[in-house]
Design an enzyme around this catalytic site. Structure first.
Site, mmCIF file in Angstrom:
data_model
loop_
_atom_site.group_PDB
_atom_site.id
_atom_site.type_symbol
_atom_site.label_atom_id
_atom_site.label_comp_id
_atom_site.label_asym_id
_atom_site.label_seq_id
_atom_site.Cartn_x
_atom_site.Cartn_y
_atom_site.Cartn_z
ATOM 1 N N GLY A 144 0.603 5.895 -0.574
ATOM 2 C CA GLY A 144 -0.214 7.086 -0.779
ATOM 3 C C GLY A 144 0.499 8.289 -0.216
ATOM 4 C CB SER A 145 -0.667 11.744 0.488
ATOM 5 O OG SER A 145 -1.806 11.394 1.251
ATOM 6 C CG PHE A 146 -0.417 6.925 4.044
ATOM 7 C CD1 PHE A 146 0.444 5.883 4.316
ATOM 8 C CD2 PHE A 146 -1.421 6.727 3.110
ATOM 9 C CE1 PHE A 146 0.299 4.660 3.680
ATOM 10 C CE2 PHE A 146 -1.573 5.502 2.476
ATOM 11 C CZ PHE A 146 -0.709 4.469 2.762
ATOM 12 N N GLY A 147 2.537 7.784 3.052
ATOM 13 C CA GLY A 147 3.772 7.026 3.079
ATOM 14 C C GLY A 147 3.600 5.688 2.377
ATOM 15 C CB ILE A 148 5.621 3.079 1.500
ATOM 16 C CG1 ILE A 148 5.941 4.167 0.472
ATOM 17 C CG2 ILE A 148 5.582 1.720 0.804
ATOM 18 C CD1 ILE A 148 7.307 4.020 -0.167
ATOM 19 C CB VAL A 149 1.568 -0.157 4.068
ATOM 20 C CG1 VAL A 149 1.408 -1.389 4.954
ATOM 21 C CG2 VAL A 149 0.904 1.045 4.722
ATOM 22 C CE LYS A 177 0.374 5.082 7.696
ATOM 23 N NZ LYS A 177 -0.933 5.493 8.234
ATOM 24 C CG ASP A 219 -9.424 8.763 5.732
ATOM 25 O OD1 ASP A 219 -10.412 9.015 5.006
ATOM 26 O OD2 ASP A 219 -8.313 8.458 5.278
ATOM 27 N N GLY A 228 0.826 -1.202 0.000
ATOM 28 C CA GLY A 228 0.000 0.000 0.000
ATOM 29 C C GLY A 228 0.857 1.247 0.000
#
Length: 387
Positions: free
Chosen positions: A48-53, A68, A164, A46
């Protein structure tokens, strides 16, 4: 009444206030340094703007975990880690520990949150089923949504708002049918009389009060999002899908009809509520039973009590769990058949039961007499009767 605010208020105020400077040696940082584990990264699962999982393994045990990785500004404490460190619940992903790594540049620091790995999420599962013209069985939808409501009750009792809730952030272990809420990157501990950014929560799941610029909202915005998720499990796609914020509030009105002035007055200024109610009076809305023809009447009734403009009239997470739509889950015979694997959904703890607004009658509806948490409920009632 929620304290109204101008929709032109600068949302950056909260962002500045929220970034609380940490001390040179924060408590979080000390906890991280006590851990010493080695991991093997296997794949990206996964981003996104939050980072990477990442999916990975603990080298000395072979256990599969998720990591994460998010950028960490050393001047500020990571709120997601701080909040998740407070949580211990069977329907919330658990942060086991964390560690820092550096980036390509020496001053780039990343915080890595190590969590239990859960292989599926409701978004991916639901899409794959509808692509095959199939749908989750109603019983499983009820089983999953009850667990979501249980997790929301737990965090809302702590005054934590997820901000969210969406299918992508609801993980599922298909082997056990246990649900886990994840991604607390937008979560916040809400404080009375303190403003919060209204530009929050993924658009399709964003409550009307957020779309109208209210900065003094409550945890009820998570309940609206929950309702949108429930509807999506029957529709196969977001119930309120649009391209921008302005279209979003119009889409809600097309679905629910024009809002009443008294409901709007709870979330926006009185004059604005009057004008908006007057200009949208002619919008009739739709019957949810027609929009979701494959949704049973008991869940339609639940949705009609959740997808409403006035957040004070919206059901709480406790009221959601007590709704008669979930009586199927309280039927002991359903736990004896071998059709579905049933996780223990009634092992409520004293902490879960003893919420801010304890209602014994609601809890008697939630936990069946044969449920593991029933004794804790009786103990909680007995303690209150002695006072």
């Amino acid at each position: 009444m929620n304290k109204p605010s101008s929709k032109h208020r600068d949302n950056h105020k909260e962002r500045e206030r929220e970034k609380e400077k940490s001390k040179p040696k924060s408590k979080d940082e000390k906890n991280i340094k006590k851990k010493n584990h080695l991991y093997k990264i296997e794949r990206v699962c996964g981003n996104g703007s939050f980072g990477i999982v990442f999916q990975g393994k603990v080298l000395h045990t072979g256990e599969t975990i998720a990591i994460k990785k998010v950028y960490q500004d050393r001047r500020f404490r990571n709120r997601e880690f701080s909040i998740m460190s407070l949580l211990d619940h069977p329907n919330i992903v658990k942060v086991r520990h964390a560690f820092y790594t550096t980036g390509e540049k020496l001053d780039e620091i990343y915080l890595n949150l190590v969590m239990n790995y859960v292989p599926e999420n409701l978004n991916r599962l639901n899409k794959s089923l509808f692509e095959k013209k199939e749908q989750l069985p109603v019983f499983l939808i009820k089983l999953y949504c009850f667990q979501i409501a249980r997790a929301l009750n737990y965090i809302h009792n702590k005054k934590i708002c997820h901000r969210d809730i969406k299918p992508q952030n609801i993980l599922l272990d298909p082997q056990t049918n246990r649900i886990y809420i994840c991604d607390f990157g937008s979560a916040k501990l809400l404080k009375r009389e303190e403003s919060n950014v209204s530009y929050i929560c993924s658009r399709f799941y964003r409550a009307p009060e957020l779309l109208l610029g209210n900065e003094y909202y409550t945890t009820s915005i998570d309940i609206w999002s929950f309702g949108c998720v429930l509807a999506e499990l029957f529709k196969g796609k977001p119930l309120l899908r649009t391209e921008n914020k302005d279209e979003q509030i119009n889409k809600i009105m097309e679905c629910l009809g024009g809002p009443k002035e008294e409901d709007l007055a709870v979330i926006i200024e009185k004059d604005a509520a009057h004008e908006l109610a007057k200009s949208t009076k002619g919008i009739k809305g739709k019957n949810l039973a027609d929009v979701l023809p494959n949704c049973p009447s008991d869940l339609i009734d639940l949705l009609n009590r959740i997808l409403i403009y006035n957040p004070k009239k919206r059901l709480t997470a406790v009221e959601v769990m007590a709704h008669y739509a979930f009586d199927d889950l309280r039927n002991k015979d359903n736990f004896k058949n071998e059709k579905y694997v049933m996780p223990n959904i009634f092992n409520f703890t004293q902490e879960e039961i003893n919420g801010r607004k304890f209602n014994s009658e609601l809890w008697k509806k939630i936990i069946p007499t044969w449920g593991e948490g029933y004794k804790n409920l009786m103990d909680a009632i007995a303690i209150r009767e002695k006072k």
